[in-house]
Design a protein around this motif. Structure first.
Motif, PDB file in Angstrom:
ATOM      1  N   SER A 143      39.550   2.514 -34.865  1.00 34.97           N
ATOM      2  CA  SER A 143      40.896   3.056 -34.663  1.00 34.97           C
ATOM      3  C   SER A 143      41.667   3.085 -35.975  1.00 34.97           C
ATOM      4  N   SER A 144      42.776   3.811 -35.952  1.00 32.74           N
ATOM      5  CA  SER A 144      43.640   3.884 -37.119  1.00 32.74           C
ATOM      6  C   SER A 144      45.011   4.372 -36.683  1.00 32.74           C
ATOM      7  N   ILE A 159      43.533  10.580 -44.115  1.00 29.17           N
ATOM      8  CA  ILE A 159      43.612   9.117 -44.105  1.00 29.17           C
ATOM      9  C   ILE A 159      43.261   8.550 -42.743  1.00 29.17           C
ATOM     10  N   ILE A 160      43.909   9.048 -41.709  1.00 34.85           N
ATOM     11  CA  ILE A 160      43.695   8.483 -40.375  1.00 34.85           C
ATOM     12  C   ILE A 160      42.292   8.791 -39.863  1.00 34.85           C
ATOM     13  N   SER A 161      41.785   9.973 -40.184  1.00 33.54           N
ATOM     14  CA  SER A 161      40.433  10.339 -39.756  1.00 33.54           C
ATOM     15  C   SER A 161      39.391   9.449 -40.425  1.00 33.54           C
ATOM     16  N   GLN A 162      39.513   9.275 -41.728  1.00 36.40           N
ATOM     17  CA  GLN A 162      38.549   8.484 -42.477  1.00 36.40           C
ATOM     18  C   GLN A 162      38.565   7.020 -42.048  1.00 36.40           C
ATOM     19  N   GLU A 163      39.754   6.450 -41.883  1.00 34.32           N
ATOM     20  CA  GLU A 163      39.849   5.038 -41.504  1.00 34.32           C
ATOM     21  C   GLU A 163      39.221   4.781 -40.144  1.00 34.32           C
ATOM     22  N   ALA A 164      39.494   5.650 -39.185  1.00 34.95           N
ATOM     23  CA  ALA A 164      38.956   5.448 -37.835  1.00 34.95           C
ATOM     24  C   ALA A 164      37.443   5.598 -37.806  1.00 34.95           C
ATOM     25  N   VAL A 165      36.932   6.612 -38.497  1.00 34.62           N
ATOM     26  CA  VAL A 165      35.480   6.824 -38.527  1.00 34.62           C
ATOM     27  C   VAL A 165      34.786   5.664 -39.236  1.00 34.62           C
ATOM     28  N   GLU A 166      35.333   5.227 -40.362  1.00 37.71           N
ATOM     29  CA  GLU A 166      34.731   4.106 -41.093  1.00 37.71           C
ATOM     30  C   GLU A 166      34.740   2.828 -40.251  1.00 37.71           C
TER      31      GLU A 166
END
Length: 200
Positions: A143-144, A159-166
């Motif tokens: 989540s993010s 930012i939000i996409s990368q954080e959640a996927v990571e």
């Protein structure tokens, strides 16, 4: 219970995690409860409202979750609010492309955007929850959250996409049956269960 405060904050899973991940797993112990989200309270304003109803339990059943299985379904829920209401679909599209590149096309993908208004949320923010359901019934999440005070940090969609996927990929690579957010929450139920529980 009537709970008020932050439902979507930094450094913590969102209320959606409680509903989509925590609840179905603790049901295996024999615990039944429902969560009714009245109003989201985004960081840093808070002000959310959640109603929780539960039933008494005489004893908890032990559980055994030691086989992670393989991912069969990915569910992505974005919840943009107020001034960030247009971020939901672009985030979903970017997450979809990234996950398909990393996890493949054989998995079932579900995408949902819940646009929050001033009546259903407090704060100008956008959050995302990604859950991965496996062949053995495990649910792993990432989540993010992005809020307006971060607008000078960079592109909010990236930012939000990368954080959640990571976050999701990190937990999947750990090859456990629960993610890092859920594992410590399970300890109290394992201790109270009438028998031996095992969780990987």
């Amino acid at each position: 219970l009537r709970l008020k405060g932050g439902t979507n904050a930094t450094c913590a899973p969102p209320i959606d995690y409680v509903i989509q991940v925590f609840r179905p797993i603790v049901q295996r112990f024999g615990i039944e409860f429902d969560v009714h989200l009245i109003k989201r309270g985004f960081y840093p304003k808070g002000g959310g409202h959640v109603n929780v109803t539960t039933k008494p339990v005489r004893k908890l059943s032990p559980i055994d979750m030691t086989e992670p299985g393989h991912v069969t379904r990915i569910t992505v829920i974005t919840f943009p609010a107020v001034l960030l209401k247009d971020y939901g679909d672009p985030i979903s599209k970017l997450v979809q492309k990234t996950l398909r590149d990393q996890l493949g096309e054989e998995i079932t993908y579900d995408f949902q955007t819940i646009v929050e208004t001033m009546q259903t949320s407090r704060g100008d923010s956008c959050g995302i929850l990604i859950t991965a359901t496996t062949s053995t019934g495990c649910i792993i999440a990432g989540s993010s959250i992005y809020y307006r005070e971060m607008e000078n940090v960079g592109d909010p969609i990236e930012i939000i996409s990368q954080e959640a996927v990571e976050d999701l990929i990190k937990n999947l690579k750990a090859n456990g049956c629960v993610d890092e957010h859920l594992q410590d929450q399970m300890l109290i139920f394992m201790a109270l269960a009438d028998g031996k529980s095992r969780i990987k």
